[in-house]
Design a protein around this motif. Structure first.
Motif, PDB file in Angstrom:
ATOM      1  N   GLN A  30       0.814  -1.208   0.000  1.00 27.17           N
ATOM      2  CA  GLN A  30       0.000   0.000   0.000  1.00 27.17           C
ATOM      3  C   GLN A  30       0.850   1.262   0.000  1.00 27.17           C
ATOM      4  O   GLN A  30       0.516   2.266  -0.620  1.00 27.17           O
ATOM      5  CB  GLN A  30      -0.929  -0.018   1.222  1.00 27.17           C
ATOM      6  CG  GLN A  30      -1.959   1.111   1.218  1.00 27.17           C
ATOM      7  CD  GLN A  30      -2.973   0.966   2.341  1.00 27.17           C
ATOM      8  OE1 GLN A  30      -2.889   0.022   3.122  1.00 27.17           O
ATOM      9  NE2 GLN A  30      -3.922   1.895   2.411  1.00 27.17           N
ATOM     10  N   SER A  31       1.982   1.192   0.695  1.00 24.50           N
ATOM     11  CA  SER A  31       2.887   2.359   0.748  1.00 24.50           C
ATOM     12  C   SER A  31       4.189   2.088  -0.012  1.00 24.50           C
ATOM     13  O   SER A  31       5.197   2.745   0.226  1.00 24.50           O
ATOM     14  CB  SER A  31       3.179   2.719   2.208  1.00 24.50           C
ATOM     15  OG  SER A  31       3.765   1.604   2.879  1.00 24.50           O
ATOM     16  N   PHE A  32       4.167   1.100  -0.910  1.00 28.52           N
ATOM     17  CA  PHE A  32       5.314   0.752  -1.763  1.00 28.52           C
ATOM     18  C   PHE A  32       6.552   0.370  -0.954  1.00 28.52           C
ATOM     19  O   PHE A  32       7.686   0.652  -1.335  1.00 28.52           O
ATOM     20  CB  PHE A  32       5.668   1.906  -2.718  1.00 28.52           C
ATOM     21  CG  PHE A  32       4.556   2.265  -3.637  1.00 28.52           C
ATOM     22  CD1 PHE A  32       4.317   1.533  -4.785  1.00 28.52           C
ATOM     23  CD2 PHE A  32       3.709   3.330  -3.345  1.00 28.52           C
ATOM     24  CE1 PHE A  32       3.282   1.856  -5.625  1.00 28.52           C
ATOM     25  CE2 PHE A  32       2.662   3.650  -4.180  1.00 28.52           C
ATOM     26  CZ  PHE A  32       2.432   2.918  -5.334  1.00 28.52           C
ATOM     27  N   GLU A  33       6.286  -0.318   0.219  1.00 31.51           N
ATOM     28  CA  GLU A  33       7.411  -0.737   1.038  1.00 31.51           C
ATOM     29  C   GLU A  33       7.952  -2.095   0.625  1.00 31.51           C
ATOM     30  O   GLU A  33       9.040  -2.494   1.038  1.00 31.51           O
ATOM     31  CB  GLU A  33       6.982  -0.782   2.523  1.00 31.51           C
ATOM     32  CG  GLU A  33       6.090  -1.970   2.912  1.00 31.51           C
ATOM     33  CD  GLU A  33       4.634  -1.759   2.535  1.00 31.51           C
ATOM     34  OE1 GLU A  33       3.805  -2.620   2.825  1.00 31.51           O
ATOM     35  OE2 GLU A  33       4.322  -0.688   1.916  1.00 31.51           O
ATOM     36  N   LYS A  34       7.233  -2.804  -0.254  1.00 31.67           N
ATOM     37  CA  LYS A  34       7.668  -4.127  -0.684  1.00 31.67           C
ATOM     38  C   LYS A  34       8.363  -4.052  -2.039  1.00 31.67           C
ATOM     39  O   LYS A  34       8.093  -3.170  -2.842  1.00 31.67           O
ATOM     40  CB  LYS A  34       6.464  -5.072  -0.786  1.00 31.67           C
ATOM     41  CG  LYS A  34       5.749  -5.330   0.529  1.00 31.67           C
ATOM     42  CD  LYS A  34       4.576  -6.274   0.305  1.00 31.67           C
ATOM     43  CE  LYS A  34       3.825  -6.540   1.594  1.00 31.67           C
ATOM     44  NZ  LYS A  34       2.673  -7.472   1.377  1.00 31.67           N
ATOM     45  N   LYS A  35       9.236  -4.988  -2.296  1.00 33.55           N
ATOM     46  CA  LYS A  35       9.883  -5.090  -3.610  1.00 33.55           C
ATOM     47  C   LYS A  35       9.116  -5.985  -4.558  1.00 33.55           C
ATOM     48  O   LYS A  35       9.322  -5.930  -5.773  1.00 33.55           O
ATOM     49  CB  LYS A  35      11.314  -5.617  -3.455  1.00 33.55           C
ATOM     50  CG  LYS A  35      12.233  -4.643  -2.710  1.00 33.55           C
ATOM     51  CD  LYS A  35      13.654  -5.163  -2.670  1.00 33.55           C
ATOM     52  CE  LYS A  35      14.570  -4.152  -1.974  1.00 33.55           C
ATOM     53  NZ  LYS A  35      15.975  -4.639  -1.933  1.00 33.55           N
ATOM     54  N   GLY A  36       8.292  -6.846  -4.034  1.00 32.80           N
ATOM     55  CA  GLY A  36       7.493  -7.721  -4.887  1.00 32.80           C
ATOM     56  C   GLY A  36       8.305  -8.726  -5.662  1.00 32.80           C
ATOM     57  O   GLY A  36       7.927  -9.142  -6.756  1.00 32.80           O
ATOM     58  N   LEU A  37       9.468  -9.126  -5.116  1.00 31.80           N
ATOM     59  CA  LEU A  37      10.370 -10.004  -5.865  1.00 31.80           C
ATOM     60  C   LEU A  37       9.760 -11.381  -6.095  1.00 31.80           C
ATOM     61  O   LEU A  37       9.950 -11.983  -7.164  1.00 31.80           O
ATOM     62  CB  LEU A  37      11.701 -10.135  -5.121  1.00 31.80           C
ATOM     63  CG  LEU A  37      12.539  -8.856  -5.028  1.00 31.80           C
ATOM     64  CD1 LEU A  37      13.819  -9.138  -4.248  1.00 31.80           C
ATOM     65  CD2 LEU A  37      12.846  -8.323  -6.403  1.00 31.80           C
ATOM     66  N   GLU A  38       9.030 -11.893  -5.107  1.00 32.04           N
ATOM     67  CA  GLU A  38       8.435 -13.220  -5.283  1.00 32.04           C
ATOM     68  C   GLU A  38       7.424 -13.204  -6.422  1.00 32.04           C
ATOM     69  O   GLU A  38       7.389 -14.118  -7.267  1.00 32.04           O
ATOM     70  CB  GLU A  38       7.765 -13.664  -3.975  1.00 32.04           C
ATOM     71  CG  GLU A  38       8.743 -14.008  -2.870  1.00 32.04           C
ATOM     72  CD  GLU A  38       8.037 -14.600  -1.662  1.00 32.04           C
ATOM     73  OE1 GLU A  38       6.856 -14.986  -1.811  1.00 32.04           O
ATOM     74  OE2 GLU A  38       8.660 -14.677  -0.588  1.00 32.04           O
ATOM     75  N   GLU A  39       6.578 -12.184  -6.446  1.00 32.82           N
ATOM     76  CA  GLU A  39       5.583 -12.093  -7.507  1.00 32.82           C
ATOM     77  C   GLU A  39       6.261 -11.927  -8.874  1.00 32.82           C
ATOM     78  O   GLU A  39       5.847 -12.511  -9.877  1.00 32.82           O
ATOM     79  CB  GLU A  39       4.635 -10.927  -7.237  1.00 32.82           C
ATOM     80  CG  GLU A  39       3.722 -11.112  -6.046  1.00 32.82           C
ATOM     81  CD  GLU A  39       4.397 -10.717  -4.736  1.00 32.82           C
ATOM     82  OE1 GLU A  39       5.627 -10.441  -4.758  1.00 32.82           O
ATOM     83  OE2 GLU A  39       3.703 -10.698  -3.703  1.00 32.82           O
TER      84      GLU A  39
END
Length: 449
Positions: free
Chosen positions: A301-310
């Motif tokens: 929601q606040s772009f704190e994740k990198k989303g590498l798994e996805e």
């Protein structure tokens, strides 16, 4: 599959996964990144290059007063003759049809001349022509002035027999100091010796082309001024100004001439740019880039994740699907869309290409004429008038050099200058006719070349 985490210049985003499918019949690149990478990525893969003409402008500035610039210009011209089909065609046609046939006339005979003296003068000049193979030498000299702007030759006499030395630029240089309307030529002894020593490649200690060594070679094959300067360890040899045949085109009252072909280099370089751009466009169109864009929600929601798994999961699924003969791909929810990235390059503008080809042709002294359908033969569509004026001007200077050499030959044989003949070198009308036959079809259809 290569996993990378590369910061994109000027963008707050990353290209995280990139895979190249080498096994595909056509080169294909699959990228998985966040959406803002697309513009940068397309620019990186399809960026074009442009030819910089600044160097040409620098060479043109006061070129006739700088031998280094002239040598560089001549190198560029040689490259263009080898690489540009229009310039090469004109040069080849000139070489093929430039057959000089020196004729002499006795225009200054006294009213009551001695026939025996006239015959002796005519015989001496005829022998000189035969000993030096003057027709071949003049054809080479005229062609050299056309492509290099300069020709430097020297008349030698050994035991009553005449020879002509030809000195390349660099070995011979032109003095700034004129004398009686002529210019002195100097031979750079160091450069001459260096070239003689390097006449056989591979650095052999014994040069089979110089069995008698450098000293004897210079003594027997070059003017005495050169030999004397060599044995005295002098840097330059000043050649006898009357025996020196210095032919320059467009020297602008400076030391060196400038080839008329130089004017064709600028439009030719621009044509090279068009060709490179066209090749880049063809290469870009052959390359497939598939861009998989993930939803922004994978970063939290606040772009704190990198989303590498996805990213990894989506990228792996797309690669696996693409490697099958029939691709059926159901993307996971994190994928927003999958798209081809098309190169944003326009095809080559034929009108611009034709325009610059026409400029090359015009710079070479050739004009394309409008036809009304009444002329017969393709040759009616071009005019070589300006080119013929250039060749005639170069030939006139060769005639002046020959006249001076004739005068020396008669002087050394105690014959009055009244019996000195006038040389006539070139049949320009025949040359123009033959060159028209060679060039008309090529130049009229230059847009399709």
């Amino acid at each position: 599959m290569q996993n990378n985490n590369k910061k994109i210049p000027g963008q707050d985003s990353h290209v995280t996964f990139a895979s190249r499918l080498d096994g595909d019949s056509e080169e294909t690149v699959i990228l998985t990144s966040d959406k803002t990478a697309r513009e940068w990525m397309a620019k990186t893969f399809y960026e074009d290059t442009h030819v910089n003409l600044d160097k040409l402008n620098q060479l043109a500035e006061n070129a006739q007063g700088d031998i280094l610039k002239i040598l560089k210009i001549n190198s560029v011209i040689q490259q263009q003759i080898n690489g540009n089909n229009i310039i090469r065609a004109v040069y080849e046609s000139l070489l093929s049809n430039l057959e000089t046939d020196v004729k002499i006339s006795f225009d200054h005979l006294p009213d009551t001349y001695e026939a025996e003296t006239k015959e002796k003068a005519e015989s001496l000049i005829g022998r000189f022509h035969k000993e030096t193979d003057i027709d071949t030498l003049l054809s080479s000299s005229i062609a050299a002035v056309y492509t290099e702007g300069n020709s430097i030759q020297y008349l030698r006499c050994e035991n009553g027999h005449y020879m002509i030395n030809t000195f390349p630029l660099g070995v011979a240089i032109v003095s700034r100091l004129p004398a009686d309307g002529l210019s002195y030529a100097l031979v750079d002894i160091n450069e001459l010796v260096d070239r003689l020593q390097k006449s056989v490649p591979g650095g052999e200690e014994i040069n089979p082309l110089l069995p008698d060594g450098i000293t004897e070679t210079i003594r027997t094959n070059y003017p005495d001024e050169v030999y004397q300067a060599y044995v005295k360890n002098e840097r330059f040899a000043k050649l006898d100004i009357r025996r020196t045949g210095l032919n320059r085109f467009c020297d602008m009252n400076q030391e060196y001439g400038l080839s008329p072909v130089f004017m064709a280099i600028r439009p030719s370089l621009i044509l090279d740019t068009f060709e490179k751009a066209d090749a880049a466009a063809a290469s870009a169109k052959a390359k497939k880039i598939i861009h998989q864009i993930l939803r922004k929600e994978v970063m939290g929601q606040s772009f704190e994740k990198k989303g590498l798994e996805e990213m990894a999961y989506a990228h792996k699924n797309l690669i696996s699907a693409w490697e099958n003969p029939t691709t059926l791909y159901t993307s996971p929810p994190c994928v927003e869309k999958v798209e081809y990235v098309e190169p944003g390059l326009k095809p080559m503008d034929k009108a611009s290409v034709y325009q610059y080809r026409s400029r090359v042709i015009s710079a070479l002294g050739i004009s394309l004429l409008p036809t009304d359908g009444k002329q017969s033969g393709a040759a009616a569509g071009i005019s070589l008038q300006r080119l013929m004026k250039t060749i005639s001007k170069i030939s006139e200077q060769e005639e002046n050099i020959l006249s001076r050499w004739y005068s020396i030959i008669l002087e050394e044989n105690n014959i009055s200058q009244e019996y000195c003949p006038v040389p006539h070198i070139l049949n320009s009308e025949l040359l123009e006719s033959e060159m028209k036959k060679d060039l008309s079809e090529l130049l009229i259809n230059n847009a399709e070349i």
